[in-house]
Design an enzyme around this catalytic site. Structure first.
Site, PDB file in Angstrom:
ATOM      1  N   ALA A  80       0.765  -1.164  -0.097  1.00 20.32           N
ATOM      2  CA  ALA A  80       0.095   0.024  -0.111  1.00 20.32           C
ATOM      3  C   ALA A  80       0.786   1.233   0.005  1.00 20.32           C
ATOM      4  O   ALA A  80       0.192   2.389  -0.558  1.00 20.32           O
ATOM      5  CB  ALA A  80      -1.079  -0.069   1.227  1.00 20.32           C
ATOM      6  N   ARG A 118      -1.478   0.658   7.839  1.00 18.17           N
ATOM      7  CA  ARG A 118      -0.885   0.732   9.286  1.00 18.17           C
ATOM      8  C   ARG A 118      -0.095   1.988   9.500  1.00 18.17           C
ATOM      9  O   ARG A 118       0.442   1.921  10.679  1.00 18.17           O
ATOM     10  CB  ARG A 118      -0.354  -0.766   9.258  1.00 18.17           C
ATOM     11  CG  ARG A 118      -1.140  -1.866   9.264  1.00 18.17           C
ATOM     12  CD  ARG A 118      -0.249  -3.172   9.581  1.00 18.17           C
ATOM     13  NE  ARG A 118      -1.255  -4.275   9.288  1.00 18.17           N
ATOM     14  CZ  ARG A 118      -1.468  -4.681   8.270  1.00 18.17           C
ATOM     15  NH1 ARG A 118      -1.320  -4.348   7.189  1.00 18.17           N
ATOM     16  NH2 ARG A 118      -2.413  -5.755   8.335  1.00 18.17           N
ATOM     17  N   GLN A 125       0.530  -6.217  -3.664  1.00 13.31           N
ATOM     18  CA  GLN A 125      -0.494  -6.251  -2.772  1.00 13.31           C
ATOM     19  C   GLN A 125      -1.750  -5.432  -2.839  1.00 13.31           C
ATOM     20  O   GLN A 125      -2.715  -5.574  -2.439  1.00 13.31           O
ATOM     21  CB  GLN A 125      -0.136  -6.414  -1.419  1.00 13.31           C
ATOM     22  CG  GLN A 125       1.164  -7.367  -1.164  1.00 13.31           C
ATOM     23  CD  GLN A 125       1.524  -7.044   0.093  1.00 13.31           C
ATOM     24  OE1 GLN A 125       1.159  -7.483   1.227  1.00 13.31           O
ATOM     25  NE2 GLN A 125       2.705  -6.404   0.140  1.00 13.31           N
ATOM     26  N   ASP A 156      -5.585  -1.168  -6.536  1.00 14.82           N
ATOM     27  CA  ASP A 156      -5.842   0.153  -7.061  1.00 14.82           C
ATOM     28  C   ASP A 156      -5.610   0.132  -8.689  1.00 14.82           C
ATOM     29  O   ASP A 156      -5.975   1.359  -8.962  1.00 14.82           O
ATOM     30  CB  ASP A 156      -5.122   1.294  -6.408  1.00 14.82           C
ATOM     31  CG  ASP A 156      -3.668   1.169  -6.426  1.00 14.82           C
ATOM     32  OD1 ASP A 156      -3.141   0.597  -7.374  1.00 14.82           O
ATOM     33  OD2 ASP A 156      -3.175   1.691  -5.226  1.00 14.82           O
ATOM     34  N   HIS A 163      -3.770  -9.506  -4.469  1.00 18.07           N
ATOM     35  CA  HIS A 163      -5.270  -9.524  -3.646  1.00 18.07           C
ATOM     36  C   HIS A 163      -6.232  -8.977  -4.543  1.00 18.07           C
ATOM     37  O   HIS A 163      -7.335  -8.285  -4.314  1.00 18.07           O
ATOM     38  CB  HIS A 163      -4.851  -8.316  -2.365  1.00 18.07           C
ATOM     39  CG  HIS A 163      -3.985  -9.092  -1.649  1.00 18.07           C
ATOM     40  ND1 HIS A 163      -3.347  -8.163  -0.595  1.00 18.07           N
ATOM     41  CD2 HIS A 163      -3.729 -10.116  -1.334  1.00 18.07           C
ATOM     42  CE1 HIS A 163      -2.530  -8.982   0.330  1.00 18.07           C
ATOM     43  NE2 HIS A 163      -2.806 -10.326  -0.172  1.00 18.07           N
ATOM     44  N   CYS A 171     -23.419 -16.422 -10.208  1.00 20.91           N
ATOM     45  CA  CYS A 171     -23.221 -16.810 -11.611  1.00 20.91           C
ATOM     46  C   CYS A 171     -22.107 -16.482 -12.434  1.00 20.91           C
ATOM     47  O   CYS A 171     -21.555 -16.709 -13.359  1.00 20.91           O
ATOM     48  CB  CYS A 171     -24.490 -16.329 -12.492  1.00 20.91           C
ATOM     49  SG  CYS A 171     -24.518 -14.526 -12.969  1.00 20.91           S
ATOM     50  N   CYS A 220     -29.269 -13.063 -12.398  1.00 17.54           N
ATOM     51  CA  CYS A 220     -29.549 -14.261 -11.498  1.00 17.54           C
ATOM     52  C   CYS A 220     -29.913 -13.680  -9.945  1.00 17.54           C
ATOM     53  O   CYS A 220     -30.295 -14.447  -9.125  1.00 17.54           O
ATOM     54  CB  CYS A 220     -28.619 -15.284 -11.185  1.00 17.54           C
ATOM     55  SG  CYS A 220     -27.219 -14.594 -10.301  1.00 17.54           S
TER      56      CYS A 220
END
Ligand code: NAD
Length: 252
Positions: free
Chosen positions: A24, A36, A107, A110, A125, A136, A158
Site C-alpha cells: 500500500a 498501518r 498487494q 488500485d 489481492h 453466476c 440471477c
C-alpha cells in the site's frame, strides 16, 4: 542518500531480472492511504464503523453477514477513480519497457501500476477495478459497485450479490497470480521490497523465496528482514524520493 542512489543504479545496471514486491505504501504518494501508517485506514476512527475492526470490514464474513456495512465501507474507502500513478509507478513501467524489470508483484488493489504502463503486474489481492456476481460469475464494469443505487448490488441475471474481485480476509489468494509471483521471485537477480509492512500473509512470505544477488528495501518504517551487507541496500524514507532521483539520474 546520494551514495545509496549510485549503488542502486549499479545494481540496476548489473541486473537482468529485477522484481518489485510492493504494498500500500507505493500508492500513498498518489493520495491513497495505506493501512498501518499513523494516517492509514486502520487509524481513522470513523464513528460509523467503530464497532467493527478494519480486518472485519474487509472480510468475507462482513460481506455475507453485514453486506450493507461492507458496501458502505467499501464505497467510502476503496474508490480510486481519478487517482493518478506517481513517480514510483512510472519509473517501474519504464524499467520494464527497458527490459530490466521482469514483474511487479503487488498487494495493492488500485490498478495504478497498469495505469502507469506496467504490463506484467501480478495482483496478489485482486483489484477494485473488476466486479462479478458471486452466484453466476457474470462480470460487471469497474465502476458498477460505486455507481449502483442499491445498498447491496445484485446481479441483473440471477439476483446473486455482485462483489469486488478483491481477496478479502478469510479468502484464498488467486492461485495463478501467487504461483507466478513465486516463480518470478525465484528467478530474480534483484528483489526490491517497498511500501509494505509485510504483515499480511501468505503474500509477505513470498519474499523468502528470493535467492538472487541484491535485496533492496524501501520503507518509511524499518522492516524485520535479514540483509547481506554490501550486496543489499535499505532506504528508510519515502520511496518517491528514491524513484524521483532514479528518474533524473538514469534519464528514464
Ligand atoms: P501496510 O499499510 O500494512 O504497510 C504499508 C507500509 O508502507 C508501512 O510500513 C509504511 O511505513 C510504508 N509506507 C507508506 N508510504 C510509504 C512511502 N511513500 N514510501 C515508503 N514507505 C511507505 O500495507 P501492506 O503491507 O500493503 O498490507 C496491507 C494490505 O493493504 C494489502 O493487502 C493491500 O491489499 C491493502 N491496501 C491496498 C491499498 C491500495 O491498493 N492502494 C491501500 C490500502 C491497503
Amino acid at each position: 542518500m546520494e551514495e545509496k542512489i549510485q549503488k542502486l543504479i549499479k545494481f540496476i545496471e548489473e541486473s537482468e531480472h529485477i522484481v518489485f514486491f510492493g504494498g500500500a505504501g507505493v500508492s500513498t504518494e498518489s493520495g491513497i492511504p495505506d493501512f498501518r501508517s499513523k494516517d492509514g485506514l486502520y487509524n481513522q476512527h470513523d464513528v460509523q464503523f467503530e464497532s467493527f475492526s478494519p480486518e472485519y470490514l474487509l472480510s468475507t464474513d462482513c460481506l455475507h453477514r453485514h453486506p450493507k456495512v461492507f458496501f458502505e465501507f467499501y464505497r467510502q474507502k476503496m474508490n480510486v477513480k481519478g487517482i493518478q500513478p506517481n513517480v514510483t509507478h512510472r519509473v517501474l513501467a519504464e524499467l520494464e519497457a527497458k527490459g530490466k524489470l521482469s514483474a511487479v508483484i503487488t498487494q495493492n488493489i488500485d490498478g495504478l501500476h497498469q495505469k502507469a504502463g506496467s504490463k506484467r503486474v501480478l495482483e496478489l489481492h485482486g483489484t477494485t477495478l473488476k466486479n462479478y456476481c458471486e452466484r453466476c460469475r457474470q462480470p460487471y464494469p469497474s465502476d458498477y459497485i460505486f455507481e449502483s443505487k442499491e445498498d447491496v448490488p445484485h446481479c441483473e441475471k440471477c439476483e446473486g450479490m455482485i462483489r469486488p474481485d478483491v481477496t478479502l480476509y478469510g479468502e484464498n489468494l488467486p492461485e495463478d497470480a501467487f504461483q507466478q509471483a513465486f516463480q518470478e521471485i525465484h528467478r530474480a537477480d534483484t528483489l526490491i521490497i517497498a511500501g509494505t509492512s509485510l504483515k499480511v500473509q501468505p503474500a509477505a512470505g513470498l519474499i523468502y523465496e528470493f535467492t538472487g544477488k541484491h535485496l533492496v528495501v524501501m520503507n518509511r518504517e524499518p522492516l524485520d528482514i535479514s540483509l547481506n551487507g554490501e550486496e543489499d541496500l535499505v532506504f528508510e524514507c519515502s520511496m518517491g524520493e528514491v524513484f524521483k532521483k532514479l528518474e533524473d539520474e538514469i534519464c528514464l
